[in-house]
Design a protein around this motif. Structure first.
Motif, PDB file in Angstrom:
ATOM      1  N   PRO A  79      56.312  24.817   2.626  1.00  0.00           N
ATOM      2  CA  PRO A  79      55.782  23.444   2.629  1.00  0.00           C
ATOM      3  C   PRO A  79      54.870  23.160   3.822  1.00  0.00           C
ATOM      4  CG  PRO A  79      58.148  23.445   2.203  1.00  0.00           C
ATOM      5  CD  PRO A  79      57.777  24.826   2.652  1.00  0.00           C
ATOM      6  N   THR A  80      55.199  23.707   4.980  1.00  0.00           N
ATOM      7  CA  THR A  80      54.350  23.508   6.159  1.00  0.00           C
ATOM      8  C   THR A  80      52.983  24.137   5.934  1.00  0.00           C
ATOM      9  OG1 THR A  80      56.323  23.579   7.563  1.00  0.00           O
ATOM     10  CG2 THR A  80      54.193  23.826   8.651  1.00  0.00           C
ATOM     11  N   PHE A  81      52.969  25.347   5.387  1.00  0.00           N
ATOM     12  CA  PHE A  81      51.723  26.031   5.059  1.00  0.00           C
ATOM     13  C   PHE A  81      50.906  25.207   4.057  1.00  0.00           C
ATOM     14  CE2 PHE A  81      49.191  28.871   2.451  1.00  0.00           C
ATOM     15  CZ  PHE A  81      48.628  29.752   3.371  1.00  0.00           C
ATOM     16  N   GLN A  82      51.561  24.734   2.994  1.00  0.00           N
ATOM     17  CA  GLN A  82      50.862  23.966   1.964  1.00  0.00           C
ATOM     18  C   GLN A  82      50.313  22.659   2.514  1.00  0.00           C
ATOM     19  OE1 GLN A  82      54.074  23.753  -0.874  1.00  0.00           O
ATOM     20  NE2 GLN A  82      53.352  25.529  -2.020  1.00  0.00           N
ATOM     21  N   ALA A  83      51.059  22.012   3.414  1.00  0.00           N
ATOM     22  CA  ALA A  83      50.612  20.732   3.979  1.00  0.00           C
ATOM     23  C   ALA A  83      49.443  20.911   4.941  1.00  0.00           C
ATOM     24  CB  ALA A  83      51.775  20.055   4.709  1.00  0.00           C
ATOM     25  N   THR A  84      49.259  22.132   5.449  1.00  0.00           N
ATOM     26  CA  THR A  84      48.159  22.391   6.385  1.00  0.00           C
ATOM     27  C   THR A  84      46.818  22.499   5.668  1.00  0.00           C
ATOM     28  OG1 THR A  84      49.689  23.566   7.852  1.00  0.00           O
ATOM     29  CG2 THR A  84      47.347  23.982   8.180  1.00  0.00           C
ATOM     30  N   ILE A  85      46.811  23.006   4.442  1.00  0.00           N
ATOM     31  CA  ILE A  85      45.561  23.266   3.730  1.00  0.00           C
ATOM     32  C   ILE A  85      44.731  21.994   3.528  1.00  0.00           C
ATOM     33  CG2 ILE A  85      44.515  24.277   1.664  1.00  0.00           C
ATOM     34  CD1 ILE A  85      45.979  26.241   3.543  1.00  0.00           C
ATOM     35  N   PRO A  86      45.305  20.867   3.058  1.00  0.00           N
ATOM     36  CA  PRO A  86      44.453  19.673   2.912  1.00  0.00           C
ATOM     37  C   PRO A  86      43.923  19.141   4.231  1.00  0.00           C
ATOM     38  CG  PRO A  86      46.765  19.137   2.487  1.00  0.00           C
ATOM     39  CD  PRO A  86      46.655  20.621   2.545  1.00  0.00           C
ATOM     40  N   ASP A  87      44.575  19.458   5.336  1.00  0.00           N
ATOM     41  CA  ASP A  87      44.075  19.015   6.642  1.00  0.00           C
ATOM     42  C   ASP A  87      42.854  19.814   7.090  1.00  0.00           C
ATOM     43  OD1 ASP A  87      45.997  17.064   6.859  1.00  0.00           O
ATOM     44  OD2 ASP A  87      47.389  18.299   7.992  1.00  0.00           O
ATOM     45  N   ILE A  88      42.786  21.084   6.693  1.00  0.00           N
ATOM     46  CA  ILE A  88      41.631  21.894   7.082  1.00  0.00           C
ATOM     47  C   ILE A  88      40.528  21.865   6.018  1.00  0.00           C
ATOM     48  CG2 ILE A  88      43.043  23.407   8.511  1.00  0.00           C
ATOM     49  CD1 ILE A  88      42.857  25.525   6.355  1.00  0.00           C
ATOM     50  N   LEU A  89      40.862  21.380   4.811  1.00  0.00           N
ATOM     51  CA  LEU A  89      39.869  21.234   3.738  1.00  0.00           C
ATOM     52  C   LEU A  89      39.894  19.789   3.244  1.00  0.00           C
ATOM     53  CD1 LEU A  89      40.570  24.493   1.676  1.00  0.00           C
ATOM     54  CD2 LEU A  89      38.726  24.109   3.315  1.00  0.00           C
ATOM     55  N   PRO A  90      39.313  18.860   3.982  1.00  0.00           N
ATOM     56  CA  PRO A  90      39.396  17.447   3.609  1.00  0.00           C
ATOM     57  C   PRO A  90      38.628  17.097   2.332  1.00  0.00           C
ATOM     58  CG  PRO A  90      37.945  17.741   5.494  1.00  0.00           C
ATOM     59  CD  PRO A  90      38.612  19.055   5.263  1.00  0.00           C
ATOM     60  N   ASP A  91      37.608  17.880   1.986  1.00  0.00           N
ATOM     61  CA  ASP A  91      36.865  17.613   0.754  1.00  0.00           C
ATOM     62  C   ASP A  91      37.713  17.982  -0.461  1.00  0.00           C
ATOM     63  OD1 ASP A  91      34.056  17.118  -0.545  1.00  0.00           O
ATOM     64  OD2 ASP A  91      34.814  18.977  -1.439  1.00  0.00           O
ATOM     65  N   GLU A  92      37.836  17.054  -1.419  1.00  0.00           N
ATOM     66  CA  GLU A  92      38.744  17.269  -2.545  1.00  0.00           C
ATOM     67  C   GLU A  92      38.307  18.431  -3.431  1.00  0.00           C
ATOM     68  OE1 GLU A  92      41.434  14.779  -5.705  1.00  0.00           O
ATOM     69  OE2 GLU A  92      39.721  13.781  -4.779  1.00  0.00           O
ATOM     70  N   LYS A  93      37.012  18.644  -3.588  1.00  0.00           N
ATOM     71  CA  LYS A  93      36.558  19.771  -4.402  1.00  0.00           C
ATOM     72  C   LYS A  93      36.935  21.096  -3.743  1.00  0.00           C
ATOM     73  CE  LYS A  93      32.722  17.568  -6.857  1.00  0.00           C
ATOM     74  NZ  LYS A  93      31.267  17.628  -7.176  1.00  0.00           N
ATOM     75  N   ASP A  94      36.763  21.174  -2.438  1.00  0.00           N
ATOM     76  CA  ASP A  94      37.174  22.383  -1.725  1.00  0.00           C
ATOM     77  C   ASP A  94      38.677  22.604  -1.859  1.00  0.00           C
ATOM     78  OD1 ASP A  94      34.617  22.912  -0.894  1.00  0.00           O
ATOM     79  OD2 ASP A  94      34.867  22.013   1.094  1.00  0.00           O
TER      80      ASP A  94
ATOM     81  N   GLU B  68      50.288  12.761   8.691  1.00  0.00           N
ATOM     82  CA  GLU B  68      51.506  13.050   9.444  1.00  0.00           C
ATOM     83  C   GLU B  68      52.746  13.093   8.554  1.00  0.00           C
ATOM     84  OE1 GLU B  68      50.655   8.571   9.958  1.00  0.00           O
ATOM     85  OE2 GLU B  68      49.530  10.461   9.911  1.00  0.00           O
ATOM     86  N   ASP B  69      52.666  12.511   7.348  1.00  0.00           N
ATOM     87  CA  ASP B  69      53.800  12.530   6.426  1.00  0.00           C
ATOM     88  C   ASP B  69      53.704  13.658   5.406  1.00  0.00           C
ATOM     89  OD1 ASP B  69      55.248  10.376   7.438  1.00  0.00           O
ATOM     90  OD2 ASP B  69      54.065   8.910   6.330  1.00  0.00           O
ATOM     91  N   ARG B  70      52.583  14.377   5.385  1.00  0.00           N
ATOM     92  CA  ARG B  70      52.415  15.400   4.350  1.00  0.00           C
ATOM     93  C   ARG B  70      53.440  16.525   4.424  1.00  0.00           C
ATOM     94  NH1 ARG B  70      45.947  15.580   4.721  1.00  0.00           N
ATOM     95  NH2 ARG B  70      45.481  13.764   3.417  1.00  0.00           N
ATOM     96  N   PRO B  71      53.780  17.057   5.614  1.00  0.00           N
ATOM     97  CA  PRO B  71      54.806  18.105   5.617  1.00  0.00           C
ATOM     98  C   PRO B  71      56.116  17.666   4.966  1.00  0.00           C
ATOM     99  CG  PRO B  71      53.682  18.052   7.727  1.00  0.00           C
ATOM    100  CD  PRO B  71      53.209  16.843   6.960  1.00  0.00           C
ATOM    101  N   ALA B  72      56.550  16.442   5.252  1.00  0.00           N
ATOM    102  CA  ALA B  72      57.786  15.941   4.635  1.00  0.00           C
ATOM    103  C   ALA B  72      57.627  15.802   3.131  1.00  0.00           C
ATOM    104  CB  ALA B  72      58.163  14.592   5.255  1.00  0.00           C
ATOM    105  N   LEU B  73      56.434  15.361   2.680  1.00  0.00           N
ATOM    106  CA  LEU B  73      56.217  15.175   1.249  1.00  0.00           C
ATOM    107  C   LEU B  73      56.126  16.527   0.537  1.00  0.00           C
ATOM    108  CD1 LEU B  73      55.847  12.998  -0.885  1.00  0.00           C
ATOM    109  CD2 LEU B  73      53.373  13.176  -0.548  1.00  0.00           C
ATOM    110  N   TYR B  74      55.442  17.485   1.130  1.00  0.00           N
ATOM    111  CA  TYR B  74      55.378  18.818   0.531  1.00  0.00           C
ATOM    112  C   TYR B  74      56.765  19.465   0.503  1.00  0.00           C
ATOM    113  CZ  TYR B  74      50.301  19.152   0.047  1.00  0.00           C
ATOM    114  OH  TYR B  74      48.989  18.972  -0.354  1.00  0.00           O
ATOM    115  N   ALA B  75      57.572  19.206   1.530  1.00  0.00           N
ATOM    116  CA  ALA B  75      58.943  19.719   1.526  1.00  0.00           C
ATOM    117  C   ALA B  75      59.754  19.086   0.403  1.00  0.00           C
ATOM    118  CB  ALA B  75      59.608  19.449   2.874  1.00  0.00           C
ATOM    119  N   ALA B  76      59.528  17.800   0.154  1.00  0.00           N
ATOM    120  CA  ALA B  76      60.224  17.128  -0.948  1.00  0.00           C
ATOM    121  C   ALA B  76      59.827  17.739  -2.286  1.00  0.00           C
ATOM    122  CB  ALA B  76      59.907  15.637  -0.923  1.00  0.00           C
TER     123      ALA B  76
END
Length: 437
Positions: free
Chosen positions: A117-132, A334-342
């Motif tokens: 989940p931590t890995f998955q939550a990191t990707i949208p932070d480094i790729l803010p463009d939705e198409k990317d 800041e809430d994405r890691p918790a949400l991806y973990a859920a």
């Protein structure tokens, strides 16, 4: 799709994911052989228990881990968890008792429950463009599907020269290389806006998840995916070798057909999602799974199973690949890691329901009955998704804050007083969806 790999940080993380997946795949093959060495004819029971332990670790550890690691720099956390997984893999070849397998599997999967989940939550932070980000999701789906094909082939080739115990060395190398690749990049680590208690941190992701209509729909889709997926994963060998009297190669080809369908869908999804809403695509994929599972009740032979498994693979990828897009727009960074973990915990809870159902019902009542049961479960889940996930699911939502004083900072930021509209997510200022207050 491959153009996204020009992004250096994402490229290194993607390679880390692929190499760790191949290492894990080698461990899966080696674990099966180890179980046979330790338990002989009872190896199936050992592997079944190990699979159940894996799911229990995923369901229970992910939310707790998200609560305790939210203030740890992500790069340090991911590297540490890779090293923990490597250390556990080092011990696996020295196992002499079945209980030791269970303990090490729990430790290994607990680390994965914190890592993924931590890995998955990191990707949208480094790729803010939705198409990317959409292309990254599809590439990730391809990685999972290719791993299911490459790892067994690589294991078979290696076993011609080495003992299966040495396959665990490949797992260790995979996790170590993954750690090196993560170290080589700088990762964002959003800091929570305020300090929270342990209970609040542990339950925050699940509370956000269950309070968001689109994510309640996603949970229902997860159950439909698990229902159809469990039929394929648990009962393919029963269909091919028991019902049709074919060999292991035919079983492998059936799994390849399922993986092939999933890869075709993953390749098509980025362009499709540019034109069609996530809800429409995901519910169409889930519906395809339900219909395909129902058709499995009357399979006349192997020649019919292969195209049906290919279609189920298409539905499998179509229904679940866009889920990251829903999670991304349903929480603050800041809430994405918790949400991806859920999502990680709740989706695996669905598999924890579907796996035993597929196994026990199939063994007790036969393949036709288990296919009907799983299809009905998928249909019921899709029905719930249609009800709880509104067809009109805007990101910007009008709402009121009658409880706030006129000089509250939130009203000043919005600039439109007590009645305003902005990108709406569940947080401390918005505890429920507007129409559910």
């Amino acid at each position: 799709m491959l153009a996204i790999l020009r992004h250096r940080t994402y490229r290194h993380l993607f390679l880390a994911q692929v190499i760790a997946l191949i290492g894990t795949g080698l461990a899966t093959v080696a674990l099966g052989l180890l179980a046979y060495e330790l338990a002989g004819a009872h190896a199936g029971a050992v592997l079944g228990t190990a699979l159940a332990i894996k799911m229990i670790a995923y369901v229970t550890v992910a939310p707790v881990a998200a609560a305790f690691v939210e203030r740890v720099p992500r790069r340090a956390l991911l590297v540490s968890l890779d090293l923990v997984r490597a250390a556990v893999a080092v011990l696996l070849p020295f196992v002499t008792e079945i209980w030791q397998v269970y303990v090490l599997i729990f430790l290994l999967q607990s680390a994965s429950a914190a890592f993924t989940p931590t890995f998955q939550a990191t990707i949208p932070d480094i790729l803010p463009d939705e198409k990317d980000y959409t292309r990254a999701l599809s590439l990730s789906r391809l990685a999972y599907d290719l791993e299911s094909v490459i790892s067994p082939m690589l294991a078979a080739a290696l076993l011609a020269f080495i003992s299966f115990h040495n396959l665990f060395a490949g797992t260790v190398v995979g996790f170590l290389v993954s750690a090196v690749l993560v170290v080589s990049v700088v990762l964002p680590s959003p800091v929570p806006a305020k300090l929270r208690g342990i209970y609040d941190r542990t339950t925050r992701g699940i509370r956000i998840y269950l309070a968001t209509p689109r994510l309640r729909g996603l949970l229902a889709v997860n159950l439909a995916v698990a229902s159809a997926g469990a039929l394929v994963i648990v009962n393919t060998v029963v269909y091919v070798q028991a019902a049709f009297g074919l060999d292991q190669q035919a079983t492998a080809l059936a799994f390849a057909a399922f993986g092939g369908g999933s890869m075709v869908a993953a390749l098509a999804l980025p362009r499709l999602l540019d034109e069609i809403r996530d809800r429409t695509v995901m519910l169409a994929g889930a519906s395809l799974l339900a219909v395909g599972t129902l058709l499995a009740t009357g399979l006349p032979g192997y020649g019919w199973l292969l195209p049906l498994w290919f279609v189920l693979g298409i539905g499998f990828s179509t229904a679940q690949t866009p889920s990251g897009r829903l999670l991304r727009r349903s929480a603050h960074p800041e809430d994405r890691p918790a949400l991806y973990a859920a999502q990680f915990a709740l989706s695996h809870a669905c598999w924890l329901i579907a796996y035993p159902l597929a196994g026990w019902a199939g063994a007790t009542f036969g393949l036709a009955v288990v296919a009907i049961v799983l299809a009905l479960l998928a249909i019921a889940a899709i029905g719930v998704a249609f009800v709880v996930w509104p067809s009109d699911d805007p990101e910007v939502v009008e709402h009121r804050h009658d409880e706030l004083p006129a000089d509250h900072p939130h009203l000043a930021v919005s600039g439109h007083g007590h009645h305003h509209a902005h990108a709406f997510v569940i947080d401390d200022m918005h505890l429920a969806w507007p129409h559910e207050r």
